[in-house]
Design a protein around this motif. Sequence first.
Motif: not given
Length: 888
Positions: A287, A306, A309, A330, A332, A344
Motif C-alpha cells: 500500500y 505498506n 494498510g 490509497i 494497492a 494496482s
Amino acid sequence: QAPIKATCEDMSCKTGFPEDVHSAVVSRSVHGGQPLLNVRFQSCNGNKKIHFGSSEPEDFRVSEDGVVYAGRSFQLSAEPTEFIVSAQDKETQEEWQMRVKLTPEPVFAGASEKDQKKIEDIIFPWQQYKHSSPLKRQKRDWVIPPINLPENSRGPFPQELVRIRSDRDKSLSLRYSVTGPGADQPPTGIFIINPISGQLSVTKPLDREQIASFHLRAHAVDVNGNQVENPIDIVINVIDMNDNRPEFLHQVWNGTVPEGSKPGTYVMTVTAIDADDPNAQNGMLRYRILSQAPSSPSPNMFTINNETGDIITVAAGLDREKVQQYTLIIQATDMEGNPTYGLSNTATAVITVTDVNDSPPEFTAMTFYGEVPENRVDVIVANLTVTDKDQPHTPAWNAIYRMTGGDPAGRFTILTDPNSNDGLVTVVKPIDFETNRMFVLTVAAENQVPLAKGIQHPPQSTATVSITVIDVNESPYFVPNPKLVRQEEGLLAGSMLTTFTAQDPDRYMQQTSLRYSKLSDPANWLKIDPVNGQITTTAVLDRESIYVQNNMYNATFLASDNGIPPMSGTGTLQIYLLDINDNAPQVNPKEATTCETLQPNAINITAVDPDIDPNAGPFAFELPDTPASIKRNWTIVRISGDHAQLSLRIRFLEAGIYDVPIVITDSGNPHASSTSVLKVKVCQCDINGDCTDVDRIVGAGLGTGAIIAILLCIIILLILVLMFVVWMKRRDKERQAKQLLIDPEDDVRDNILKYDEEGGGEEDQDYDLSQLQQPDTVEPDAIKPVGIRRLDERPIHAEPQYPVRSAAPHPGDIGDFINEGLKAADNDPTAPPYDSLLVFDYEGSGSTAGSLSSLNSSSSGGEQDYDYLNDWGPRFKKLADMYGGGDD
C-alpha cells in the motif's frame, strides 16, 4: 510437465538406493507440506525396518514410505538445489545415502517448442524381494510428485502432459484410463488420456482461482478389463499467474482522529484482497498514499504501513477549527508493489478530525424556578440551559446533569434534551403537598467526556433549582383496602355485615363529608349506607354461588368527595364465607347398567355434596323401606367415604328399566340427607358382562329429553306436510280464479265466437246416441278443424281413460250419464255458470242442426223483449245492448 522420471527394471536384488544421484523437476514455488518426489529404496529382506532422513530437515523431510515433503514454503533459486537423503536399518544400524538434485521447472512462456514436446513417462512401480524361493515381484504404492501446469495457457489444445505406462505393456495389450474430478467427474472433460498410448492431456485453459489442483487416479487394465496395476495418484497443481488486480473491500473508507493528536497516532486500516495466490508474489500486496487533500498544514500529515494498510499520523498540527476533514487516495499493488509488473487499484480514505473537550458547559443562570401539582409524575418542572463552545452534538458538547443535593428521596431526575442540550427537571415520584410544599435542588452539569489535559477551567458548573408544590384535590382512600370479613353463609337479607369507610387526604381544603356507593356486587347481595359506610345484606349469602371463588366473595365500593374537581376512590370488600350444612348429597351418576343375574352386577356410585368438610363426606348410603321391592331386589354397600356399590340381592331380575331410590346422608351437624333416584337398566349379558340386548333396553329407556326431541320432530314433519297440501290446493284455486277474473270489456263470453261444439238447441233433439257410446270412433285430431276454445271453460287436463262400454247399451245409459254430470256441475261451488252442461270433444259424424236455434227462430227479433238481460249482471251487458236497445 512431469516433475520426475521414475523407472524400474528387472535386476538382481541389492539392498540400498538404486541410484546415487536422483534428479527431479519441481515448481519454483514450494509450499510447506507439499509432496515433491518419492525415493526408491530396495530391501531384499522385507522385514527390514528402514528409517529415512534428510541433510536439510528444515527444508525437506522424508516419511517412512519414502515420500519427500517440503518442510516449509520457499522459492527455489535458478540453480539446482541439492540435499542428501539417508536410509538406516534400525536393527543393524547400516546406512545408505543418495544425493537428490531438485531443478526448478522452466518458464512455459520461454520454453521452446522442442522442450514442450518432451513428454516424460510415469511408470507403474514394482519391487523385487526374495522369499525362500526364486525372485518374485510385488507391487508397492508410492507417491508421484505433482504435475505443475500454469493457468490461462494459450494452448494449442489438447496439450500433452505426461504418458502413463506399465512395464507390462511389452507382454500384454493394456488400456489406460484416469478418474477423478476433471476427468470423469465434474468438471468433466478437462483431462483426457489415450487408452492405447497412455498419453494424458489437458483440453482447455485452467483457472487457479476456480480450482487450484486436480487429484486424478491412473488405471491400467488388460483387454478383458482385468486390473493389471494398482491405480496411481496423479496431482496436477495449477500454477498461479498474475491475472487479478487487487480489490479494496470498500471503495470509500471512513476514519476519525482527534485534533491535536501526536505523531504516530493510529487512525484506521484499509484492506484490499487479491484473488491470486497469496503465498506467491502475484498475491502479495503493498500500500501507499498517492495524494492528500487539503495539504494544510503539511502535505504529509499521514502515512500508511505498506504491508498492513494501517494509516497513522506523522506530523503535528491537527486542528478541527482549521481543517475538519482530510481525503487520501490509497493505492494497492501486487507483485510486492513492483510498479513495472504489478497490477494496482485505488480507494479513498476520508479522515475526520474530531473535536476534543476543551470547554466545559456553563449555566446561563445561578437559580432556576419551577412548580408542580402534587401527585403528578413524568412532568417537566424546569428547563436548565447551558452554553458550550465545543462542536455541537459531540461528546465534548453534550451535557450530563446530576443532582448534588436537595432530593434525598429521589423524587426528581434530570434528562438532557438531545437537540438543545438543556436539562429537563422531571418528577419521577409522587409529591404530597401535605408533606412537602417546596424543594430547593442543587444541580451540576458536565460533558460526556472529561476535559482535555491542560485546560484551565473547572470541569463542571453548578446552579440551584427552586420548585413549588401546588395543592390539588386528592382521591379518598379506604382503610384497610382490601378489607377482609369472615361470615357464615346463610346470613339473611337485611343483616348488618360491617362498616367500610374511607379517608380524605386533603387536610387544607374545605370539603364536606364523603359519600359512599356500590361499584361492583356480582350477586347483588349488599348495599352500603351513603353517609356512614355501613354495609348490610340484601339477599342470603350462599357459599355455593357461582360468584364465590375459593370461599371468597369480592365487592367493590366507591367513596367520593365534593372537591373541585370531584375525586373518588375505590375499596374492595372480601367476604370469606364459612360453610354450613345447607346442601344434601346427591347420587352420581344418575343412570347405570347392570346384568339381570347376580354376577357380575355391581354398580359403583358416588355421592356429590356442594358443601365442604366437615359438612360433606364421609357419607352413609342406604335403601328406603318402601317400596318393599327395593330392598328385596337390591342391596347397597359403602366402599369408601364417598363411594358405594349397588348390586342385585336376588339371583335373577328381568331385563328392563328400574328406578332405585337411594338415601344418602352426609356428616354435617346436623346431618343432611336426600333420596336420589338411580335409573338402572337391567339387561341380558354375555360371559364378559356386556349387555347383549342393549338396543332393546336403550329403546325402552329413552330419557325425557330424547322423547321430547322425537315428538318435536314428528310435529314439525306433520306441519310441513300440511303446509304443502294447503299450498297445492291454494295454487289450484288461483288457477281457476284467474280464468274468471277477466275485465268485462274483454270478456269473450259477451261476444259471438266460433265454438267446437254444435247443437244443444230446441231443434237439435234428434241425435244418434250410438255415436256417444262409441268414443273410439272419434276422428283424429289431425283432421279436426282448429277452433277457438272458450276461456270460461274449466282448464283442460290430461284426458282420463274411460272404460270401453258395450257396443249396444241401453239408450237410457247416456241420459243417466248426462244427468249425473249435471248434478256434479250444479253442486261444484268452484264451477262458473256455464250455458251448457259439459263440453265434449266428440260430437258424432254429423249434425242435424243447420243453425243456432236460439239465435235463428221463426219469430223476428223485434217481437221479443230482451230487457230482462239487463237484470242478469255485467256478463250479459253486451247481449242486452245488442237486443234490448230498441230500434237501435
